[in-house]
Design a protein around this motif. Sequence first.
Motif, PDB file in Angstrom:
ATOM      1  N   LEU A 193       0.916  -1.211  -0.078  1.00 26.14           N
ATOM      2  CA  LEU A 193      -0.015  -0.261   0.146  1.00 26.14           C
ATOM      3  C   LEU A 193       0.790   1.220   0.046  1.00 26.14           C
ATOM      4  CD1 LEU A 193      -2.827  -1.100   2.474  1.00 26.14           C
ATOM      5  CD2 LEU A 193      -2.858  -1.473   0.085  1.00 26.14           C
ATOM      6  N   LEU A 194       1.923   1.234   0.794  1.00 22.55           N
ATOM      7  CA  LEU A 194       2.589   2.536   0.932  1.00 22.55           C
ATOM      8  C   LEU A 194       3.611   2.663  -0.430  1.00 22.55           C
ATOM      9  CD1 LEU A 194       4.329   2.040   4.469  1.00 22.55           C
ATOM     10  CD2 LEU A 194       3.310   3.911   3.729  1.00 22.55           C
ATOM     11  N   THR A 195       3.773   1.849  -1.238  1.00 14.19           N
ATOM     12  CA  THR A 195       4.618   1.677  -2.484  1.00 14.19           C
ATOM     13  C   THR A 195       3.610   1.826  -3.797  1.00 14.19           C
ATOM     14  OG1 THR A 195       4.897  -0.668  -2.673  1.00 14.19           O
ATOM     15  CG2 THR A 195       6.612   0.857  -1.580  1.00 14.19           C
ATOM     16  N   MET A 196       2.335   1.852  -3.295  1.00 14.88           N
ATOM     17  CA  MET A 196       1.435   1.678  -4.331  1.00 14.88           C
ATOM     18  C   MET A 196       1.623   0.565  -5.492  1.00 14.88           C
ATOM     19  SD  MET A 196       0.246   5.670  -5.113  1.00 14.88           S
ATOM     20  CE  MET A 196      -0.100   6.609  -3.565  1.00 14.88           C
ATOM     21  N   LEU A 220      13.735   5.328   4.803  1.00 16.05           N
ATOM     22  CA  LEU A 220      13.013   4.201   4.329  1.00 16.05           C
ATOM     23  C   LEU A 220      11.900   4.657   3.110  1.00 16.05           C
ATOM     24  CD1 LEU A 220      12.235   1.204   3.821  1.00 16.05           C
ATOM     25  CD2 LEU A 220      10.576   1.564   5.773  1.00 16.05           C
ATOM     26  N   THR A 221      11.003   5.758   3.652  1.00 18.49           N
ATOM     27  CA  THR A 221      10.134   6.117   2.732  1.00 18.49           C
ATOM     28  C   THR A 221      10.589   7.217   1.583  1.00 18.49           C
ATOM     29  OG1 THR A 221       9.607   7.859   4.574  1.00 18.49           O
ATOM     30  CG2 THR A 221       8.185   5.781   4.746  1.00 18.49           C
ATOM     31  N   THR A 222      11.616   7.661   1.843  1.00 20.62           N
ATOM     32  CA  THR A 222      12.063   8.626   0.684  1.00 20.62           C
ATOM     33  C   THR A 222      12.988   8.110  -0.013  1.00 20.62           C
ATOM     34  OG1 THR A 222      13.629   9.761   2.273  1.00 20.62           O
ATOM     35  CG2 THR A 222      11.238  10.648   2.176  1.00 20.62           C
ATOM     36  N   ARG A 223      13.251   6.606  -0.047  1.00 20.09           N
ATOM     37  CA  ARG A 223      14.115   5.987  -0.837  1.00 20.09           C
ATOM     38  C   ARG A 223      13.317   5.435  -2.077  1.00 20.09           C
ATOM     39  NH1 ARG A 223      15.740   0.712   1.928  1.00 20.09           N
ATOM     40  NH2 ARG A 223      13.911  -0.094   0.941  1.00 20.09           N
ATOM     41  N   PRO A 224      14.045   5.790  -3.322  1.00 20.13           N
ATOM     42  CA  PRO A 224      13.100   5.491  -4.604  1.00 20.13           C
ATOM     43  C   PRO A 224      13.160   3.881  -4.667  1.00 20.13           C
ATOM     44  CG  PRO A 224      15.824   6.053  -4.987  1.00 20.13           C
ATOM     45  CD  PRO A 224      15.633   6.629  -3.558  1.00 20.13           C
ATOM     46  N   GLU A 225      11.785   3.540  -5.176  1.00 18.90           N
ATOM     47  CA  GLU A 225      11.622   2.155  -5.298  1.00 18.90           C
ATOM     48  C   GLU A 225      11.138   1.862  -6.953  1.00 18.90           C
ATOM     49  OE1 GLU A 225      12.101  -0.064  -3.216  1.00 18.90           O
ATOM     50  OE2 GLU A 225      12.356   1.025  -1.202  1.00 18.90           O
ATOM     51  N   TYR A 226      10.306   2.705  -7.025  1.00 18.44           N
ATOM     52  CA  TYR A 226       9.628   2.465  -8.580  1.00 18.44           C
ATOM     53  C   TYR A 226       9.594   3.467  -9.230  1.00 18.44           C
ATOM     54  CZ  TYR A 226       7.652  -1.727  -6.298  1.00 18.44           C
ATOM     55  OH  TYR A 226       7.158  -2.958  -5.897  1.00 18.44           O
ATOM     56  N   LEU A 227       9.957   3.459 -10.777  1.00 19.30           N
ATOM     57  CA  LEU A 227      10.150   4.442 -11.762  1.00 19.30           C
ATOM     58  C   LEU A 227       9.173   4.232 -12.712  1.00 19.30           C
ATOM     59  CD1 LEU A 227      11.406   7.042 -12.871  1.00 19.30           C
ATOM     60  CD2 LEU A 227      12.842   5.583 -14.089  1.00 19.30           C
ATOM     61  N   THR A 228       7.611   4.851 -12.446  1.00 21.06           N
ATOM     62  CA  THR A 228       6.649   4.395 -13.270  1.00 21.06           C
ATOM     63  C   THR A 228       6.110   5.853 -14.056  1.00 21.06           C
ATOM     64  OG1 THR A 228       5.881   2.951 -11.622  1.00 21.06           O
ATOM     65  CG2 THR A 228       4.313   3.661 -13.203  1.00 21.06           C
ATOM     66  N   TYR A 229       6.535   6.832 -13.807  1.00 19.11           N
ATOM     67  CA  TYR A 229       6.035   8.212 -14.187  1.00 19.11           C
ATOM     68  C   TYR A 229       7.256   8.923 -14.322  1.00 19.11           C
ATOM     69  CZ  TYR A 229       1.463   6.422 -12.372  1.00 19.11           C
ATOM     70  OH  TYR A 229       0.591   5.601 -12.391  1.00 19.11           O
ATOM     71  N   LYS A 230       8.076   8.872 -15.620  1.00 14.62           N
ATOM     72  CA  LYS A 230       9.353   9.680 -15.655  1.00 14.62           C
ATOM     73  C   LYS A 230       9.167  11.187 -15.483  1.00 14.62           C
ATOM     74  CE  LYS A 230      11.587   6.134 -18.337  1.00 14.62           C
ATOM     75  NZ  LYS A 230      12.138   5.557 -19.817  1.00 14.62           N
ATOM     76  N   SER A 231       8.078  11.490 -15.816  1.00 21.01           N
ATOM     77  CA  SER A 231       7.865  13.083 -15.766  1.00 21.01           C
ATOM     78  C   SER A 231       7.965  13.641 -14.168  1.00 21.01           C
ATOM     79  CB  SER A 231       6.892  13.635 -16.459  1.00 21.01           C
ATOM     80  OG  SER A 231       5.635  12.820 -15.762  1.00 21.01           O
ATOM     81  N   PHE A 232       7.454  12.665 -13.177  1.00 24.11           N
ATOM     82  CA  PHE A 232       7.580  12.889 -11.855  1.00 24.11           C
ATOM     83  C   PHE A 232       8.751  12.610 -11.167  1.00 24.11           C
ATOM     84  CE2 PHE A 232       2.816  12.146 -12.371  1.00 24.11           C
ATOM     85  CZ  PHE A 232       2.500  13.341 -12.820  1.00 24.11           C
ATOM     86  N   GLY A 233       9.259  11.392 -11.543  1.00 25.37           N
ATOM     87  CA  GLY A 233      10.472  10.777 -10.642  1.00 25.37           C
ATOM     88  C   GLY A 233      10.013   9.524 -10.347  1.00 25.37           C
ATOM     89  N   TYR A 234      10.984   8.924  -9.381  1.00 28.24           N
ATOM     90  CA  TYR A 234      10.929   7.503  -8.708  1.00 28.24           C
ATOM     91  C   TYR A 234       9.766   7.933  -7.564  1.00 28.24           C
ATOM     92  CZ  TYR A 234      14.763   5.442 -10.811  1.00 28.24           C
ATOM     93  OH  TYR A 234      15.701   4.885 -11.698  1.00 28.24           O
ATOM     94  N   TYR A 235       9.288   6.585  -7.130  1.00 29.06           N
ATOM     95  CA  TYR A 235       8.235   6.699  -6.066  1.00 29.06           C
ATOM     96  C   TYR A 235       8.792   6.011  -4.933  1.00 29.06           C
ATOM     97  CZ  TYR A 235       3.760   7.558  -3.896  1.00 29.06           C
ATOM     98  OH  TYR A 235       2.501   7.901  -2.938  1.00 29.06           O
ATOM     99  N   GLY A 236       8.860   6.495  -3.743  1.00 24.39           N
ATOM    100  CA  GLY A 236       9.093   5.802  -2.525  1.00 24.39           C
ATOM    101  C   GLY A 236       8.126   5.048  -2.013  1.00 24.39           C
ATOM    102  N   ARG A 237       7.683   5.528  -0.694  1.00 27.42           N
ATOM    103  CA  ARG A 237       6.727   5.259   0.028  1.00 27.42           C
ATOM    104  C   ARG A 237       5.834   6.452   0.503  1.00 27.42           C
ATOM    105  NH1 ARG A 237      10.394   1.498   0.889  1.00 27.42           N
ATOM    106  NH2 ARG A 237       9.888  -0.522   1.024  1.00 27.42           N
ATOM    107  N   HIS A 238       4.942   6.682  -0.535  1.00 25.21           N
ATOM    108  CA  HIS A 238       4.008   8.078  -0.480  1.00 25.21           C
ATOM    109  C   HIS A 238       4.939   9.257  -0.632  1.00 25.21           C
ATOM    110  CE1 HIS A 238       0.593   5.467  -0.263  1.00 25.21           C
ATOM    111  NE2 HIS A 238      -0.066   6.345   0.310  1.00 25.21           N
TER     112      HIS A 238
END
Length: 309
Positions: free
Chosen positions: A100-103, A232-250
């Motif tokens: 849920l946190l990482t969507m 932990l929550t501000t660590r990059p996990e997924y690059l789904t939307y390149k215009s925004f950047g990586y997603y961490g945990r919200h």
Amino acid sequence: MQITWNEETKHLSDVLKNEKIHSCLISRDGTLVFQHFKNSKSEKKLHKINSCTKSFTSCLIGIAKDKGLLPELSTPIIELFPELRRSSDSRKQLITIDHLLTMSAGFDWPELSEWDGWPEMIHSPNWVKFVLERPLISNPGESMNYNSGCSQLLTAILHKVTNVRANEFADKHLFSHLQFNNYIWHDDPRGVNIGGFGLHLSVQDMLKFGQLYLNKGRWGKKRLISENWISLTTRPEYLTYKSFGYYGRHWWISETVAGEPFYFAMGMGGNYICIAPMKNIVIAITNDTYGNTLVPLDIIKSVLSLEGC
């Protein structure tokens, strides 16, 4: 849109005026070094910060975790939502709090495409039920897909494990310590605070929240949230939307032209709370130009890329 930090701050003000930005505060080393307001109303109003709310939800989940109120992030949410046992898709039993946190729960959730930024759950009398009953289009943990429903499940979980609503938990453990002047946090039809986009805040209080994260969870002499949770929550996990950047945990994570990392909360219409640890800078921006959510992010990147900034 190039801004030179060594020039008079009037140039930055001109850019913000031209883009019709409602408000912008910049602090460096804990000191306010720049402010811009579209008018006196923008300086004092409670702004609808939209999805910046998600980063507050992440923070509250972290505080609950620090206090031992929340189970491990690897805990399957079926333990908190036993109704999932009735699902015909056994993969739902694998969804964890961390998914849920990482969507990355895997729900069919076209929020940024077909739904045009507004999740369909808003038309439901039971938002949590709506989310849990959405079909899966990928295995949990496989990929990130932007999903305000995940945020709603998180505030519902927070309510379950603390026995108080998210806003009450926030009042006691976060907002009162940061001396928030005022706020509004809307509920879903079942009385669960909207975890994805329900907060209205002053830009001054948005800046305080960013400063708390820059301070690695400390406010004055008191620790409000663990440094480990922030990391932990501000660590990059997924690059789904390149215009925004990586997603961490919200939180979103990007970098300057020089390759220096920064992370940010982002809300529809151009609302931002940006933290640049290497520069000791926090930027808070409010806006409601719904067709240009990325414009303030371009300004943020320009400011953070300035020589001498």
